[in-house]
Motif scaffolding. Sequence first.
Motif, mmCIF file in Angstrom:
data_model
loop_
_atom_site.group_PDB
_atom_site.id
_atom_site.type_symbol
_atom_site.label_atom_id
_atom_site.label_comp_id
_atom_site.label_asym_id
_atom_site.label_seq_id
_atom_site.Cartn_x
_atom_site.Cartn_y
_atom_site.Cartn_z
ATOM 1 N N ARG A 322 0.818 -1.219 0.000
ATOM 2 C CA ARG A 322 0.000 0.000 0.000
ATOM 3 C C ARG A 322 0.846 1.261 0.000
ATOM 4 N NH1 ARG A 322 -2.948 3.741 3.261
ATOM 5 N NH2 ARG A 322 -5.130 3.933 2.587
ATOM 6 N N HIS A 323 1.971 1.224 0.744
ATOM 7 C CA HIS A 323 2.730 2.457 0.950
ATOM 8 C C HIS A 323 3.995 2.558 0.104
ATOM 9 C CE1 HIS A 323 0.327 3.922 4.337
ATOM 10 N NE2 HIS A 323 0.222 2.651 4.694
ATOM 11 N N LEU A 324 4.472 1.421 -0.416
ATOM 12 C CA LEU A 324 5.726 1.455 -1.166
ATOM 13 C C LEU A 324 5.631 0.828 -2.553
ATOM 14 C CD1 LEU A 324 8.191 0.587 1.728
ATOM 15 C CD2 LEU A 324 8.100 2.744 0.479
ATOM 16 N N GLY A 325 4.586 0.068 -2.808
ATOM 17 C CA GLY A 325 4.420 -0.494 -4.138
ATOM 18 C C GLY A 325 5.009 -1.881 -4.303
ATOM 19 N N TRP A 326 4.868 -2.404 -5.537
ATOM 20 C CA TRP A 326 5.242 -3.793 -5.813
ATOM 21 C C TRP A 326 6.736 -4.039 -5.680
ATOM 22 C CZ3 TRP A 326 1.727 -7.485 -6.091
ATOM 23 C CH2 TRP A 326 0.411 -7.132 -6.390
ATOM 24 N N LYS A 327 7.556 -3.089 -6.073
ATOM 25 C CA LYS A 327 9.012 -3.291 -6.026
ATOM 26 C C LYS A 327 9.471 -3.638 -4.619
ATOM 27 C CE LYS A 327 13.334 -0.683 -6.357
ATOM 28 N NZ LYS A 327 13.947 0.630 -6.693
ATOM 29 N N TRP A 328 9.059 -2.830 -3.663
ATOM 30 C CA TRP A 328 9.500 -3.068 -2.289
ATOM 31 C C TRP A 328 8.751 -4.233 -1.651
ATOM 32 C CZ3 TRP A 328 13.933 -1.382 -0.767
ATOM 33 C CH2 TRP A 328 14.460 -0.211 -1.329
ATOM 34 N N LEU A 329 7.554 -4.538 -2.151
ATOM 35 C CA LEU A 329 6.871 -5.741 -1.674
ATOM 36 C C LEU A 329 7.671 -6.982 -2.019
ATOM 37 C CD1 LEU A 329 4.437 -7.367 -0.585
ATOM 38 C CD2 LEU A 329 3.463 -7.243 -2.890
ATOM 39 N N PHE A 330 8.117 -7.092 -3.275
ATOM 40 C CA PHE A 330 8.903 -8.254 -3.670
ATOM 41 C C PHE A 330 10.233 -8.311 -2.913
ATOM 42 C CE2 PHE A 330 6.487 -7.957 -7.862
ATOM 43 C CZ PHE A 330 5.643 -9.010 -7.516
ATOM 44 N N ALA A 331 10.849 -7.146 -2.731
ATOM 45 C CA ALA A 331 12.143 -7.117 -2.046
ATOM 46 C C ALA A 331 12.007 -7.538 -0.581
ATOM 47 C CB ALA A 331 12.749 -5.727 -2.140
ATOM 48 N N SER A 332 11.042 -6.958 0.130
ATOM 49 C CA SER A 332 10.875 -7.280 1.555
ATOM 50 C C SER A 332 10.366 -8.704 1.748
ATOM 51 C CB SER A 332 9.929 -6.279 2.219
ATOM 52 O OG SER A 332 8.658 -6.281 1.583
ATOM 53 N N SER A 333 9.479 -9.174 0.845
ATOM 54 C CA SER A 333 8.990 -10.548 0.937
ATOM 55 C C SER A 333 10.114 -11.537 0.679
ATOM 56 C CB SER A 333 7.847 -10.773 -0.054
ATOM 57 O OG SER A 333 6.753 -9.942 0.234
ATOM 58 N N GLY A 334 10.964 -11.216 -0.315
ATOM 59 C CA GLY A 334 12.122 -12.078 -0.567
ATOM 60 C C GLY A 334 13.056 -12.135 0.616
ATOM 61 N N MET A 335 13.256 -10.987 1.261
ATOM 62 C CA MET A 335 14.098 -10.953 2.466
ATOM 63 C C MET A 335 13.495 -11.831 3.559
ATOM 64 S SD MET A 335 16.737 -9.856 4.151
ATOM 65 C CE MET A 335 17.393 -8.402 3.304
#
Length: 590
Positions: A322-335
């Motif tokens: 919601r606040h950062l978009g798909w790019k950071w969703l994939f990055a944080s989920s991968g982490m």
Amino acid sequence: MTQRRPHPASWIVWSLLTAVSGGLYALIARVSSRFEYTQPFIDRPIPVMVALLGAAFAVYLLASLIAARWAPSRGQLGMIAGAALLYRLILLPTPPIQEVDIYRYLWDGIVVSQGINPFRFPPQAVREARLDAVRDPRLASLVQVRDADPPVQTLLARIHYAELPSVYPPVSQAVFAAAAWMAPTQASIAQRILILKIWLLGFDLATGALVLILLRETGRPLGMFVLYAWCPLVLKEFSNSGHLDVIAVFLTTLAMWLAVRSAVCGRGRAGGEARDTRREPDSSVGRRGRYALAGGFVLALAVGAKLYPIWLFPLFAALVLRHLGWKWLFASSGMFLATAIFVLWPLLPEVPHREPSPPQASSPAATQPASASAASVDPSRGLRTFLTRWEMNDFLFMIAMENVKPIDLQQAGREPWFSVVPQAPREALIGPLAGWFAGDRWQASFVVVRLASLLAALAIAMWCIRRAFLAADIGVWLESAFLTLAWFWFLSPTLNPWYWTWVLPLLALARSRVWWWMSGVVLVYYLRFWFIYQFPNSPVAGTPYAGAAFFDYIVSWCEFGPWLAWLILDHARQRVGSRRGGEKTGAASC
């Protein structure tokens, strides 16, 4: 929440509350000596201890209500924090009250400090093994530790469910190992317990600091810090009993704070509205994205300390999206996923491999006990057993279980009074499934009810995700995290009191104050042992139930029934109030 300024007499009130609480914890510390491991069960003053904890809870509840109504001054906040530390120091050196889990923690720490996977060898295998009959060098190393240190032998004898390997995930094991490394050679059990509890105290205090930070970030009254800092359940389960859950509680709270920072960094304390990152400076987006990455990493560590925080990952992912978009969703989920797999790897079974068969000859090794030659077990066995068979102090799960499992599995003449479903539909449901569990109909019943409870918890979690995603206030997201964990706990088959501590850092964000009462209600659990000790076989109070059955079928209804009814009524009242408020707002806007 509207608060008034400090009342002129508030210093006197807070001083009295602090003194009364301190006196109660001093009494609890004194009575705790009668709960030493060697004390006979029947002589333990469990009702007295529950009464003292209940009195401490009453003072705590009064303090919380006062803090909610009148904002404490900065000096009074300092008094609350100082008193919280004092209460913890009072209970820190006391023996665990009606708890034995810490002995397993100590043993696991010794195993890890030897460089051995604690999920490979059940304590019973080490207890029974003979050094001259052991072929596995890892088991031989543990046997040598056992033989060289008499306190370790005593420690092994005190471990419950010693036939199972450890169920505690690797991040917690690292803390156990750190405490074991700090313990001097030939340290007594009491010294080892104190060292481990000092480590756990650090996590507890850090959690309290994070609670204050979250309250400030979300614009909530700082005085609500007392809901965590003075909670008797927290004090009893962490400072006295030394439960490992405080490790996961700290890491989960830290992950929640990092998630909040990823949403509101540089945009005010109580913000949370979505922002188009394309119009935001790259430096600001990158800074918030790094908070999200750190949040994913820490949340995975929390899962590595205790598995329950995995329920918060979808909520965390929704916030990042919601606040950062798909790019950071994939990055944080991968982490999150990479870290979780890494820290949980020791729980996975070893890849089987063939070894050359030893020559057939008569020797001591050839005639050794099976437990010595095949002591290494599937490392997930302990956790799997816990997830598929454990049931304790449950309520909704118990009601469902007693109406699903076949009636002939219940004790004749002592059937639960709330077991009302006829035998035919039970058999129709469980009979075909029992074949999947080697004919074990109880296990089939448990799995069916477990799946149903997980689906109910998942439905609530999905509702919380939707609610948090649509809300502008970041506090709503934190409240949704609270509700996700609270309902997951209440629907589970194991309502141990210390599991309720999972939600306590977020309790101040709960809309209904009925949740506050659970920290006191759940302390009734300890009376279960008193009924077991005093009435092992004789019926209690004119009922057909003895000991544990009386507690499960009668007392647990008094424990949770009124509270649940109150929660439902309070929810209905809030719904009616919100509808009336909406109608007034709509009329005014027209």
